[in-house]
Motif scaffolding. Structure first.
Motif, mmCIF file in Angstrom:
data_model
loop_
_atom_site.group_PDB
_atom_site.id
_atom_site.type_symbol
_atom_site.label_atom_id
_atom_site.label_comp_id
_atom_site.label_asym_id
_atom_site.label_seq_id
_atom_site.Cartn_x
_atom_site.Cartn_y
_atom_site.Cartn_z
ATOM 1 N N CYS A 1 0.853 -1.189 0.000
ATOM 2 C CA CYS A 1 0.000 0.000 0.000
ATOM 3 C C CYS A 1 0.882 1.229 0.000
ATOM 4 C CB CYS A 1 -0.906 0.024 1.238
ATOM 5 S SG CYS A 1 -0.051 0.404 2.781
ATOM 6 N N ASP A 2 0.242 2.352 -0.146
ATOM 7 C CA ASP A 2 0.901 3.625 -0.076
ATOM 8 C C ASP A 2 0.648 4.142 1.331
ATOM 9 O OD1 ASP A 2 1.889 5.402 -2.421
ATOM 10 O OD2 ASP A 2 0.917 6.751 -0.991
ATOM 11 N N ARG A 3 1.515 5.055 1.840
ATOM 12 C CA ARG A 3 1.200 5.485 3.200
ATOM 13 C C ARG A 3 -0.067 6.337 3.277
ATOM 14 N NH1 ARG A 3 6.078 8.924 5.962
ATOM 15 N NH2 ARG A 3 5.351 10.988 5.522
ATOM 16 N N GLU A 4 -0.528 6.781 2.102
ATOM 17 C CA GLU A 4 -1.809 7.501 2.047
ATOM 18 C C GLU A 4 -3.013 6.589 2.300
ATOM 19 O OE1 GLU A 4 0.425 9.027 -0.774
ATOM 20 O OE2 GLU A 4 0.819 10.037 1.116
ATOM 21 N N ASP A 5 -2.811 5.275 2.208
ATOM 22 C CA ASP A 5 -3.943 4.348 2.357
ATOM 23 C C ASP A 5 -4.276 4.050 3.812
ATOM 24 O OD1 ASP A 5 -3.957 4.189 -0.394
ATOM 25 O OD2 ASP A 5 -2.715 2.385 -0.459
ATOM 26 N N ILE A 6 -3.358 4.434 4.704
ATOM 27 C CA ILE A 6 -3.585 4.164 6.124
ATOM 28 C C ILE A 6 -3.579 5.484 6.873
ATOM 29 C CG2 ILE A 6 -2.661 3.027 8.194
ATOM 30 C CD1 ILE A 6 -1.480 0.928 6.264
ATOM 31 N N ALA A 7 -4.548 5.656 7.737
ATOM 32 C CA ALA A 7 -4.618 6.890 8.515
ATOM 33 C C ALA A 7 -4.636 6.525 9.991
ATOM 34 C CB ALA A 7 -5.857 7.691 8.133
ATOM 35 N N GLY A 8 -4.484 7.512 10.838
ATOM 36 C CA GLY A 8 -4.434 7.218 12.258
ATOM 37 C C GLY A 8 -5.058 8.311 13.103
ATOM 38 N N VAL A 9 -5.346 7.929 14.339
ATOM 39 C CA VAL A 9 -5.872 8.855 15.346
ATOM 40 C C VAL A 9 -5.198 8.489 16.665
ATOM 41 C CG1 VAL A 9 -7.931 9.593 16.615
ATOM 42 C CG2 VAL A 9 -8.160 8.914 14.232
ATOM 43 N N SER A 10 -4.784 9.480 17.414
ATOM 44 C CA SER A 10 -4.213 9.211 18.737
ATOM 45 C C SER A 10 -4.956 10.027 19.777
ATOM 46 C CB SER A 10 -2.746 9.630 18.798
ATOM 47 O OG SER A 10 -2.011 8.943 17.834
ATOM 48 N N SER A 11 -5.123 9.442 20.960
ATOM 49 C CA SER A 11 -5.793 10.172 22.034
ATOM 50 C C SER A 11 -5.202 9.759 23.372
ATOM 51 C CB SER A 11 -7.288 9.858 22.000
ATOM 52 O OG SER A 11 -7.895 10.316 23.186
ATOM 53 N N PRO A 12 -4.962 10.725 24.271
ATOM 54 C CA PRO A 12 -4.451 10.364 25.597
ATOM 55 C C PRO A 12 -5.530 9.661 26.425
ATOM 56 C CG PRO A 12 -4.807 12.733 25.452
ATOM 57 C CD PRO A 12 -5.099 12.175 24.086
ATOM 58 N N LEU A 13 -6.797 9.857 26.044
ATOM 59 C CA LEU A 13 -7.907 9.173 26.718
ATOM 60 C C LEU A 13 -9.055 9.082 25.709
ATOM 61 C CD1 LEU A 13 -8.985 7.926 29.358
ATOM 62 C CD2 LEU A 13 -9.893 10.181 29.932
#
Ligand SMILES: [Zn+2]
Ligand SMILES: [Zn+2]
Length: 173
Positions: free
Chosen positions: A73-85
Motif C-alpha cells: 500500500c501507499d502510506r496515504e492508504d492508512i490513517a491514524g488517530v491518537s488520544s491520551p484518553l
C-alpha cells in the motif's frame, strides 16, 4: 470502525513555505472501514502526562510511515488517530485504519505483522539523527493536526513499549 472525515480547509505550499490557508465548508464524509487499535491500560512508563499525546501521535505517524514495508500500500492508504484518553476505549489509544471505504484488509495485515511493524518503526525513529523529530521520522505531510503535538523522546518510549509487548493487551510471540 466508522470514520467521519471533515475537510476544514486547505493550504497552498510552495516548497516549505505556506503561501495561503483557505477554509472550506464541506459536509463531513462518513464511511465504514477496518481498524487496529492499541490501548495502554497502564499508560506509558517514564512518559510524563504532558508528553503522552506527543508520544502516541509520533508513534502513530512512525507506524504509518513503516506500514508500506509490510503491506502492499501507499502510506496515504492508512490513517491514524491518537488520544491520551479515547472516549470509546477509555485508555490512551492509537488507532490505525484503512482510509478506504469498506476497508482493504490493511489493518488486519498490520495486526498480524505487528511485531515487525513496531520494531521497524522504533528503528526509524531512534536511528534518525534529528533531536526533536523531523520529516524523515515522526513528521507527516498528511497530519490533520499540523504535526502538533509531537515528542520524539515520547515516541521512542511508546514504540519501545510496543516492541516489548508488555501491558498493551496484545500478545506478541
Ligand atoms: Zn528525525
Ligand atoms: Zn498527526
Amino acid at each position: 470502525m466508522r470514520v467521519t472525515e471533515s475537510f476544514i480547509g486547505y493550504k497552498t505550499i510552495h516548497f516549505d513555505r505556506t503561501i495561503s490557508v483557505e477554509p472550506l465548508e464541506l459536509p463531513p464524509h462518513t464511511y465504514e472501514s477496518d481498524a487496529l487499535w492499541l490501548g495502554f491500560p497502564k499508560g506509558v512508563p517514564g512518559l510524563p502526562p504532558a508528553d503522552l499525546l506527543g508520544g502516541l501521535h509520533g508513534a502513530e505517524h512512525a507506524l504509518i510511515a513503516i506500514a508500506p514495508l509490510l503491506v502492499l500500500c501507499d502510506r496515504e492508504d492508512i490513517a491514524g488517530v491518537s488520544s491520551p484518553l479515547h472516549e470509546q476505549t477509555t485508555l490512551p489509544t492509537i488507532i490505525l485504519f484503512d482510509e478506504i471505504e469498506g476497508g482493504a484488509g490493511l489493518a488486519e495485515v498490520l495486526y498480524t505483522s505487528f511485531e515487525r511493524l513496531a520494531k521497524e518503526a522504533l528503528s526509524l525513529v531512534s536511528d534518525c539523527p534529528c533531536t526533536d523529530g523531523c520529516p524523515s521520522c515522526i513528521y507527516s505531510p498528511r497530519c490533520g493536526s499540523h504535526n502538533q503535538p509531537l515528542s520524539k523522546d515520547g515516541t521512542i518510549k511508546v514504540l519501545r513499549l510496543l516492541t516489548e509487548g508488555t501491558n498493551t493487551g496484545l500478545k506478541i510471540k
